[in-house]
Each structure stands twice: as structure tokens, then as C-alpha cells.
Design an enzyme around this catalytic site. Structure first.
Site, PDB file in Angstrom:
ATOM      1  N   HIS A   1      54.127  51.182  73.717  1.00 13.89           N
ATOM      2  CA  HIS A   1      53.116  50.230  73.214  1.00 13.89           C
ATOM      3  C   HIS A   1      52.897  49.184  74.307  1.00 13.89           C
ATOM      4  O   HIS A   1      53.405  48.067  74.243  1.00 13.89           O
ATOM      5  CB  HIS A   1      53.589  49.581  71.914  1.00 13.89           C
ATOM      6  CG  HIS A   1      52.662  48.494  71.444  1.00 13.89           C
ATOM      7  ND1 HIS A   1      51.362  48.723  71.080  1.00 13.89           N
ATOM      8  CD2 HIS A   1      52.848  47.165  71.309  1.00 13.89           C
ATOM      9  CE1 HIS A   1      50.780  47.590  70.738  1.00 13.89           C
ATOM     10  NE2 HIS A   1      51.669  46.621  70.874  1.00 13.89           N
TER      11      HIS A   1
ATOM     12  N   ASP B   1      47.631  50.967  68.026  1.00 13.26           N
ATOM     13  CA  ASP B   1      46.966  51.648  69.144  1.00 13.26           C
ATOM     14  C   ASP B   1      46.221  52.882  68.642  1.00 13.26           C
ATOM     15  O   ASP B   1      45.098  53.169  69.054  1.00 13.26           O
ATOM     16  CB  ASP B   1      47.998  52.065  70.201  1.00 13.26           C
ATOM     17  CG  ASP B   1      48.905  50.905  70.570  1.00 13.26           C
ATOM     18  OD1 ASP B   1      48.413  49.952  71.161  1.00 13.26           O
ATOM     19  OD2 ASP B   1      50.097  50.940  70.208  1.00 13.26           O
TER      20      ASP B   1
HETATM   21  P1  NAD Z   1      54.134  34.373  65.723  1.00  9.28           P
HETATM   22  O1  NAD Z   1      54.649  33.551  66.837  1.00  9.28           O
HETATM   23  O2  NAD Z   1      52.954  33.904  64.944  1.00  9.28           O
HETATM   24  O3  NAD Z   1      55.305  34.626  64.677  1.00  9.28           O
HETATM   25  C1  NAD Z   1      56.553  35.089  65.080  1.00  9.28           C
HETATM   26  C2  NAD Z   1      57.549  34.486  64.111  1.00  9.28           C
HETATM   27  O4  NAD Z   1      58.803  35.065  64.393  1.00  9.28           O
HETATM   28  C3  NAD Z   1      57.695  32.965  64.249  1.00  9.28           C
HETATM   29  O5  NAD Z   1      57.483  32.352  62.989  1.00  9.28           O
HETATM   30  C4  NAD Z   1      59.132  32.808  64.749  1.00  9.28           C
HETATM   31  O6  NAD Z   1      59.751  31.625  64.231  1.00  9.28           O
HETATM   32  C5  NAD Z   1      59.778  34.068  64.193  1.00  9.28           C
HETATM   33  N1  NAD Z   1      61.005  34.480  64.882  1.00  9.28           N
HETATM   34  C6  NAD Z   1      61.317  34.373  66.197  1.00  9.28           C
HETATM   35  N2  NAD Z   1      62.568  34.839  66.410  1.00  9.28           N
HETATM   36  C7  NAD Z   1      63.022  35.277  65.225  1.00  9.28           C
HETATM   37  C8  NAD Z   1      64.243  35.852  64.799  1.00  9.28           C
HETATM   38  N3  NAD Z   1      65.258  36.052  65.644  1.00  9.28           N
HETATM   39  N4  NAD Z   1      64.391  36.177  63.490  1.00  9.28           N
HETATM   40  C9  NAD Z   1      63.393  35.965  62.607  1.00  9.28           C
HETATM   41  N5  NAD Z   1      62.213  35.386  62.944  1.00  9.28           N
HETATM   42  C10 NAD Z   1      62.034  35.059  64.236  1.00  9.28           C
HETATM   43  O7  NAD Z   1      53.893  35.841  66.301  1.00  9.28           O
HETATM   44  P2  NAD Z   1      53.057  37.041  65.655  1.00  9.28           P
HETATM   45  O8  NAD Z   1      51.641  36.921  66.111  1.00  9.28           O
HETATM   46  O9  NAD Z   1      53.360  37.125  64.207  1.00  9.28           O
HETATM   47  O10 NAD Z   1      53.671  38.283  66.474  1.00  9.28           O
HETATM   48  C11 NAD Z   1      55.001  38.694  66.258  1.00  9.28           C
HETATM   49  C12 NAD Z   1      55.383  39.787  67.249  1.00  9.28           C
HETATM   50  O11 NAD Z   1      54.611  40.954  67.018  1.00  9.28           O
HETATM   51  C13 NAD Z   1      55.142  39.411  68.715  1.00  9.28           C
HETATM   52  O12 NAD Z   1      56.232  39.902  69.491  1.00  9.28           O
HETATM   53  C14 NAD Z   1      53.879  40.200  69.050  1.00  9.28           C
HETATM   54  O13 NAD Z   1      53.764  40.456  70.438  1.00  9.28           O
HETATM   55  C15 NAD Z   1      54.120  41.458  68.266  1.00  9.28           C
HETATM   56  N6  NAD Z   1      52.959  42.305  68.013  1.00  9.28           N
HETATM   57  C16 NAD Z   1      53.156  43.653  68.066  1.00  9.28           C
HETATM   58  C17 NAD Z   1      52.102  44.517  67.809  1.00  9.28           C
HETATM   59  C18 NAD Z   1      52.293  46.010  67.859  1.00  9.28           C
HETATM   60  O14 NAD Z   1      51.277  46.726  67.777  1.00  9.28           O
HETATM   61  N7  NAD Z   1      53.486  46.548  67.995  1.00  9.28           N
HETATM   62  C19 NAD Z   1      50.848  43.993  67.489  1.00  9.28           C
HETATM   63  C20 NAD Z   1      50.679  42.606  67.443  1.00  9.28           C
HETATM   64  C21 NAD Z   1      51.756  41.768  67.702  1.00  9.28           C
HETATM   65  C1  LMR Z   2      48.710  44.072  70.500  1.00 11.13           C
HETATM   66  O1  LMR Z   2      48.681  45.217  70.954  1.00 11.13           O
HETATM   67  O2  LMR Z   2      47.710  43.499  70.028  1.00 11.13           O
HETATM   68  C2  LMR Z   2      50.010  43.318  70.471  1.00 11.13           C
HETATM   69  O3  LMR Z   2      51.056  44.114  70.941  1.00 11.13           O
HETATM   70  C3  LMR Z   2      49.925  42.026  71.143  1.00 11.13           C
HETATM   71  C4  LMR Z   2      49.944  42.171  72.636  1.00 11.13           C
HETATM   72  O4  LMR Z   2      50.715  41.464  73.270  1.00 11.13           O
HETATM   73  O5  LMR Z   2      49.179  42.982  73.152  1.00 11.13           O
END
Ligand code: NAD
Ligand code: LMR
Length: 339
Positions: free
Chosen positions: A191, A163
Site C-alpha cells: 500500500h 487502492d
Molecule cells: P488521525 O491522526 O486523524 O487519527 C489517528 C488517531 O490515532 C489519533 O487520534 C491518535 O491519537 C491515534 N493514535 C496514535 N497512536 C495510537 C496508538 N498507539 N493507539 C491508539 N491510538 C493511537 O489519522 P487518520 O486520518 O485517522 O489516519 C490513521 C492512519 O490510517 C494513518 O496512519 C493513515 O496514514 C492511515 N491510512 C491508511 C489507509 C490505507 O488505505 N491503508 C488509508 C488512509 C489512511
Molecule cells: C491513502 O492511500 O489515502 C492513505 O494511505 C493515506 C496516504 O498516506 O496515502
């Protein structure tokens, strides 16, 4: 594999088979997380359904012949994954799809973070630093920390650096300046769409940002654009942000380990412990993980105290903090917080 002149640092990445994992791991192996003189031992945690993807990524990591990569292990056992870990990146969780709010993920994902907090408490190195990326990141970090009573709360952080980077980039675009000219942006709160990206202390090439952009642009364009950028990416890309999220995770941990100097950034940090008084100064109560202006000093995130806020900023911050309190009470009601 590694040309090591120091002992390797163990970095655990959960969700290693997912999108962010794929964008993150090669940058860690190349030295961008911890620096060009620090070998890394990668420990990848997945659930059974994700193991093959993580194993495939591990094969590619080996094929990268990264001089700093000491070893790669893949497991679905949290105790093994966090054994001796120095840096834990908790990415593994379900991402939201089109039309979902982050709050919709609360129940689905929050249950992951108690057991992982416990495993970190039991097995991690004494200097462990934890960054929670999986959403809802702030509340997940709080849950993980609550299950790790032997580790100071300030070692559990949530990622709001994406962000922050989005806010810096949008301001730079608007005033047609390079991102390096922008300083002093803050992202407050959760977030989520309630976050408050704030430029009231920001400068561009030393000039107050508020003199360079209109009040109307800030309220009607900048704040909603940054706060809803995650949803925009999901809509346009068809999947949640991945490479920019990985990049922000690298920035967060790199700054945590190497320091920020005089500049501040934004991070979701515990409002209990060392930062309680500074957080309270902004009306943020103890017992949350909240995005605040922080400097990294001697390996610790320190909240920048006493910045003056305008009345409207206060109201925005209070609304996001109220959402964090609601999320905490929701996970408490689900039995996901001890005590
Ligand atoms: P994705 O679905 O591509 O990958 C997530 C992976 O996590 C999958 O491979 C799944 O099998 C694995 N997983 C699920 N439960 C698990 C556990 N208990 N232990 C270990 N692995 C586990 O998703 P992504 O695009 O890589 O996103 C991951 C997370 O990050 C999501 O929750 C997304 O919303 C979040 N995210 C946060 C931000 C931020 O700014 N904070 C930004 C983008 C995404
Ligand atoms: C983001 O900010 O891109 C991630 O947290 C994904 C979402 O769900 O917004």
C-alpha cells in the site's frame, strides 16, 4: 441499547478519536460491517491525548440510538481494549502530511504495532480477525502478527481495499460504465506508490478491459493515478483520506466475514501459511504481508492461484515486493520484529 437476537460481536477500533475513526464507527454501529442481524460491542482504544475525542465520539454513538449497538467503551489500555475482541481494526497511527512518502512513517508508527499484536495475542477471542489500516499498513500488519505467535498469520491483514476501490472507480470513469460493471481488478504489492494496480484480468460488462482502454492510458494515467491517489487527496483536501478509507475498511471486513462468492478483490494477506504456495506462484516470498487477488471462502482469505501474468506485470509486482522486503528489513534493524 441493542435489540439483540444474537450474542454481540466485539469490535475494537484503535485511533478511535481520529478522522478515520469518526468516519468508521457510525457505520459499524449501524450494522454495515457485520450485517443487520449482528449486535456490536465497540471497544475504542486511544492514546491519552486522543481520549477526549474518542469519548466525544462515544457520546455521539449513544445519541445515534443504533439498534445494533450493545455498548461502547473507551480506554487507553491496550489489554482492556483487545480483551475478547473478535474484529480488531488497527487504525491508530500518524497519517503522513504533504510531501511525505509512506516510508517516512515507518519508524514513527511501526513501534505501535508490536505491543498491540502482543495484547491481541493475550486477550483476543479465538476467532479474531485483524485489519491494519495505519500506515505503513502492510509492514505494520507483519509486525503485529509477529508479536502474536498463537494466532495464525492469516488472521492479520493490511488494507489495500482502498487502492482496489480506487482502481475500480478510475476504470469505470474512463470507460463510462458503472462501478458494478467492473470485475477482476487486482492491486498487487505494497500500500504505497510502488503498488501495481492491474487490469489485465479485468472485465467491464464481460468485455476485457484491455480492449476498452489504451496501453498508454494504463501506463501513463491509470497506474500512477491509483498509486498516488493518497498523495493527491492529501494535497487537495489538506488531510489524508478518511471517509473513503473507512468505507474500504468496511468492505474488507464485510467481505471477509460474509464471503466474496466467485468474484475476487484485493487484500494485504500473509504470504506464510495457507497462502504461501499461491503467493510463491506470483514470485512473492513467505514472511510478508502483500496485496494479492483474494476470495473470501468460509471466513478465510484465499489467494486466487495461477493467474497468468504479462512480463511487465511481473516486473511491477517484483518492484513492490522488493519494497516490502526492504521495509521488513528496516523494521528488523529497528528491533521491531522478534527473532
Ligand atoms: P488521525 O491522526 O486523524 O487519527 C489517528 C488517531 O490515532 C489519533 O487520534 C491518535 O491519537 C491515534 N493514535 C496514535 N497512536 C495510537 C496508538 N498507539 N493507539 C491508539 N491510538 C493511537 O489519522 P487518520 O486520518 O485517522 O489516519 C490513521 C492512519 O490510517 C494513518 O496512519 C493513515 O496514514 C492511515 N491510512 C491508511 C489507509 C490505507 O488505505 N491503508 C488509508 C488512509 C489512511
Ligand atoms: C491513502 O492511500 O489515502 C492513505 O494511505 C493515506 C496516504 O498516506 O496515502
Amino acid at each position: 441499547m441493542a435489540a439483540a437476537n444474537r450474542a454481540p460481536v466485539t469490535v475494537t477500533v484503535t485511533g478511535a478519536g481520529g478522522q478515520i475513526g469518526y468516519a468508521l464507527l457510525f457505520r459499524i454501529a449501524s450494522g454495515q460491517l457485520l450485517g443487520a442481524d449482528t449486535p456490536v460491542r465497540l471497544s475504542l482504544l486511544e492514546i491519552p491525548q486522543g481520549l477526549r475525542a474518542a469519548e466525544g465520539t462515544a457520546l455521539e454513538l449513544i445519541d445515534g440510538a443504533f439498534p445494533l449497538l450493545d455498548s461502547v467503551d473507551v480506554t487507553d489500555d491496550a489489554s482492556a481494549a483487545f480483551d475478547g475482541t473478535n474484529v480488531a481494526l488497527l487504525v491508530g497511527a500518524r497519517p503522513r502530511g504533504a510531501g511525505m512518502e509512506r516510508a517516512d512513517l515507518l519508524e514513527a508508527n511501526a513501534a505501535i504495532f508490536g505491543p498491540q499484536g502482543r495484547a491481541i495475542n493475550e486477550g483476543a477471542a479465538s476467532d479474531v480477525r485483524v485489519l491494519v489500516v495505519g500506515n505503513p499498513a502492510n509492514t505494520n500488519a507483519l509486525i503485529a502478527s509477529s508479536h502474536a505467535p498463537d494466532i495464525p498469520a492469516e488472521r492479520f491483514t493490511a488494507m489495500t481495499r482502498l487502492d482496489h476501490n480506487r482502481a475500480v472507480a478510475q476504470l469505470a470513469l474512463e470507460v463510462d460504465a458503472p462501478v458494478t460493471a467492473v470485475d477482476g481488478v487486482i492491486v498487487w504489492g505494497n500500500h504505497s506508490a510502488s503498488q501495481y494496480p492491474d487490469v489485465s484480468h479485468a472485465t467491464v460488462d464481460g468485455r476485457a478491459a484491455t480492449e476498452l482502454v489504451s496501453e498508454r492510458w494504463l501506463e501513463e494515467v491509470f497506474v500512477p493515478k491509483v498509486a498516488r491517489r493518497g498523495a493527491e487527496i492529501i494535497e487537495v483536501r489538506g488531510a489524508s483520506s478518511a471517509a473513503s478509507a473507512a468505507s474500504a475498511a468496511i468492505d474488507h471486513v464485510h467481505d471477509w466475514v460474509h464471503g466474496t462468492g466467485e468474484r475476487w478483490t484485493s487484500a494485504g494477506v500473509s504470504t506464510s501459511g495457507v497462502n504461501a504456495a499461491a503467493a510463491a506462484g506470483y514470485g512473492v516470498p513467505e514472511g510478508l504481508v502483500c496485496s494479492l487477488p483474494v476470495r473470501s471462502v468460509d471466513g478465510e482469505w484465499i489467494v486466487v492461484p495461477g493467474l497468468e501474468e504479462r512480463a511487465d506485470s511481473r516486473a511491477h509486482i517484483a518492484a513492490s515486493v522488493a519494497e516490502l522486503v526492504e521495509e521488513r528489513e528496516a523494521v528488523r534493524a529497528l528491533g521491531l520484529l522478534p527473532g
